[in-house]
Design a protein around this motif. Sequence first.
Motif, PDB file in Angstrom:
ATOM      1  N   LEU A  61      47.551  28.540  33.694  1.00  0.00           N
ATOM      2  CA  LEU A  61      47.884  28.579  34.891  1.00  0.00           C
ATOM      3  C   LEU A  61      48.830  27.176  34.647  1.00  0.00           C
ATOM      4  O   LEU A  61      49.300  26.502  36.246  1.00  0.00           O
ATOM      5  CB  LEU A  61      46.616  28.507  35.997  1.00  0.00           C
ATOM      6  N   ALA A  62      48.390  26.379  34.258  1.00  0.00           N
ATOM      7  CA  ALA A  62      49.607  25.405  33.358  1.00  0.00           C
ATOM      8  C   ALA A  62      50.031  25.706  33.277  1.00  0.00           C
ATOM      9  O   ALA A  62      51.629  24.737  33.226  1.00  0.00           O
ATOM     10  CB  ALA A  62      48.468  24.007  32.530  1.00  0.00           C
ATOM     11  N   ASN A  63      50.780  26.542  33.119  1.00  0.00           N
ATOM     12  CA  ASN A  63      52.098  27.245  32.369  1.00  0.00           C
ATOM     13  C   ASN A  63      53.544  27.341  33.268  1.00  0.00           C
ATOM     14  O   ASN A  63      52.729  27.799  34.421  1.00  0.00           O
ATOM     15  CB  ASN A  63      52.196  28.769  31.942  1.00  0.00           C
ATOM     16  N   PRO A  64      54.331  26.580  33.506  1.00  0.00           N
ATOM     17  CA  PRO A  64      55.283  26.546  34.001  1.00  0.00           C
ATOM     18  C   PRO A  64      56.282  27.731  35.089  1.00  0.00           C
ATOM     19  O   PRO A  64      56.490  27.996  35.646  1.00  0.00           O
ATOM     20  CB  PRO A  64      56.535  25.680  34.093  1.00  0.00           C
ATOM     21  N   ASP A  65      55.792  28.799  34.138  1.00  0.00           N
ATOM     22  CA  ASP A  65      55.864  30.239  34.075  1.00  0.00           C
ATOM     23  C   ASP A  65      54.652  31.295  34.385  1.00  0.00           C
ATOM     24  O   ASP A  65      54.559  31.716  33.819  1.00  0.00           O
ATOM     25  CB  ASP A  65      56.939  30.843  33.224  1.00  0.00           C
ATOM     26  N   TYR A  76      36.659  34.345  36.505  1.00  0.00           N
ATOM     27  CA  TYR A  76      37.177  34.959  37.526  1.00  0.00           C
ATOM     28  C   TYR A  76      38.193  34.765  39.002  1.00  0.00           C
ATOM     29  O   TYR A  76      39.235  34.877  39.176  1.00  0.00           O
ATOM     30  CB  TYR A  76      36.003  36.018  37.776  1.00  0.00           C
ATOM     31  N   ASN A  77      37.523  33.575  39.331  1.00  0.00           N
ATOM     32  CA  ASN A  77      38.572  32.449  40.601  1.00  0.00           C
ATOM     33  C   ASN A  77      39.556  32.762  39.659  1.00  0.00           C
ATOM     34  O   ASN A  77      40.898  32.066  40.719  1.00  0.00           O
ATOM     35  CB  ASN A  77      37.494  31.416  41.426  1.00  0.00           C
ATOM     36  N   GLY A  78      40.121  31.896  38.334  1.00  0.00           N
ATOM     37  CA  GLY A  78      41.172  31.467  38.332  1.00  0.00           C
ATOM     38  C   GLY A  78      42.284  32.181  37.989  1.00  0.00           C
ATOM     39  O   GLY A  78      43.263  32.181  38.271  1.00  0.00           O
ATOM     40  N   PHE A  79      41.220  33.595  37.178  1.00  0.00           N
ATOM     41  CA  PHE A  79      42.117  35.317  37.699  1.00  0.00           C
ATOM     42  C   PHE A  79      42.694  35.709  38.718  1.00  0.00           C
ATOM     43  O   PHE A  79      44.532  35.918  38.642  1.00  0.00           O
ATOM     44  CB  PHE A  79      41.282  36.052  36.434  1.00  0.00           C
ATOM     45  N   LEU A  80      41.948  35.385  39.334  1.00  0.00           N
ATOM     46  CA  LEU A  80      42.295  35.491  41.113  1.00  0.00           C
ATOM     47  C   LEU A  80      43.762  34.890  41.573  1.00  0.00           C
ATOM     48  O   LEU A  80      45.213  35.519  41.764  1.00  0.00           O
ATOM     49  CB  LEU A  80      41.829  35.744  41.864  1.00  0.00           C
ATOM     50  N   GLU A  81      44.216  33.444  41.710  1.00  0.00           N
ATOM     51  CA  GLU A  81      45.265  32.972  41.252  1.00  0.00           C
ATOM     52  C   GLU A  81      45.846  33.149  40.086  1.00  0.00           C
ATOM     53  O   GLU A  81      47.807  33.286  41.002  1.00  0.00           O
ATOM     54  CB  GLU A  81      44.608  31.344  41.321  1.00  0.00           C
ATOM     55  N   LEU A  82      45.579  33.166  38.724  1.00  0.00           N
ATOM     56  CA  LEU A  82      46.736  33.302  38.470  1.00  0.00           C
ATOM     57  C   LEU A  82      47.717  34.908  38.478  1.00  0.00           C
ATOM     58  O   LEU A  82      48.672  34.625  38.248  1.00  0.00           O
ATOM     59  CB  LEU A  82      46.084  33.284  36.449  1.00  0.00           C
ATOM     60  N   ILE A  83      46.664  35.667  39.174  1.00  0.00           N
ATOM     61  CA  ILE A  83      46.921  37.066  39.708  1.00  0.00           C
ATOM     62  C   ILE A  83      48.816  37.165  41.147  1.00  0.00           C
ATOM     63  O   ILE A  83      50.016  37.751  40.798  1.00  0.00           O
ATOM     64  CB  ILE A  83      46.580  37.626  40.104  1.00  0.00           C
ATOM     65  N   ALA A  84      48.136  36.436  41.743  1.00  0.00           N
ATOM     66  CA  ALA A  84      48.907  35.955  42.671  1.00  0.00           C
ATOM     67  C   ALA A  84      50.324  35.206  42.580  1.00  0.00           C
ATOM     68  O   ALA A  84      51.148  35.724  42.878  1.00  0.00           O
ATOM     69  CB  ALA A  84      47.991  35.367  43.876  1.00  0.00           C
ATOM     70  N   ARG A  85      49.817  33.746  41.341  1.00  0.00           N
ATOM     71  CA  ARG A  85      51.036  33.267  41.182  1.00  0.00           C
ATOM     72  C   ARG A  85      52.303  34.986  40.473  1.00  0.00           C
ATOM     73  O   ARG A  85      53.544  34.583  40.334  1.00  0.00           O
ATOM     74  CB  ARG A  85      51.223  32.324  39.760  1.00  0.00           C
ATOM     75  N   ALA A  86      51.472  35.829  39.018  1.00  0.00           N
ATOM     76  CA  ALA A  86      52.669  36.500  39.387  1.00  0.00           C
ATOM     77  C   ALA A  86      53.065  36.901  39.536  1.00  0.00           C
ATOM     78  O   ALA A  86      54.364  37.250  39.598  1.00  0.00           O
ATOM     79  CB  ALA A  86      51.955  36.974  37.911  1.00  0.00           C
TER      80      ALA A  86
END
Length: 231
Positions: free
Chosen positions: A91-95, A139-149
């Motif tokens: 999540l900290a990755n700018p891309d 899992y909750n962090g991954f949901l946010e990662l999915i939305a950003r991607a």
Amino acid sequence: MTSSAAPDATPDGQPGTGLRIDAERNRDRILAAARRLYATEGLGVSMAAVAREAGVGKATLSRRFATREDLITAVFADRMDAYAEAVTTALANPDPWHGFTDYIYAVCAMQAADRGFADVLTMTFPAAKALEARRTESYNGFLELIARAKDTGHLRHDFTSQDLVILLMANAGVINATGDAAPDTWQRLVAYMLRSYATPAAPISPLPDAPAPAALYRAMIRLSRVRSDNL
């Protein structure tokens, strides 16, 4: 006549230093034995086998770890911490797209490094509250990662969190099947799956080399032997 305290007891009747040291030493031996067995054989290892590997009796194992879930939680606590930290790093990755792909590779690499952890990521342990709490956090962090991607336009709009579970199940199967015969095979599987998740505009890394035919043949022989032993 006066009585003296037992050598291994303190004046207040509590266990003395000697017993505490022995108990801690047994606990460390049990954890080390379980890590070795789980890493090479997966979570199918029995509690009795762990006790034998540790050189302790079943009663000693039960005093330290009353249930299988208690032992699994203790063995994999640090790995579950690393699992949770992986999504924080992503999540900290700018891309966001690269954060997503890096996370997938990181988690699958954790599976490849430890067969027991490969099993942990594809199973649930309702009684292991601490382990499941870390899984939920990830899992909750991954949901946010999915939305950003998805917002980048590089991750397919129909990708869901269930697809990660499917990948982890498939990856665990490949890892268990290939073993030491073709240990890097999982990387090609993951690379192909990332291609299936990507949109046409997404930047894609080159495919890793396919395993050599001889290596896959050895893996097939190994798998046949394992299945025969289990019959």
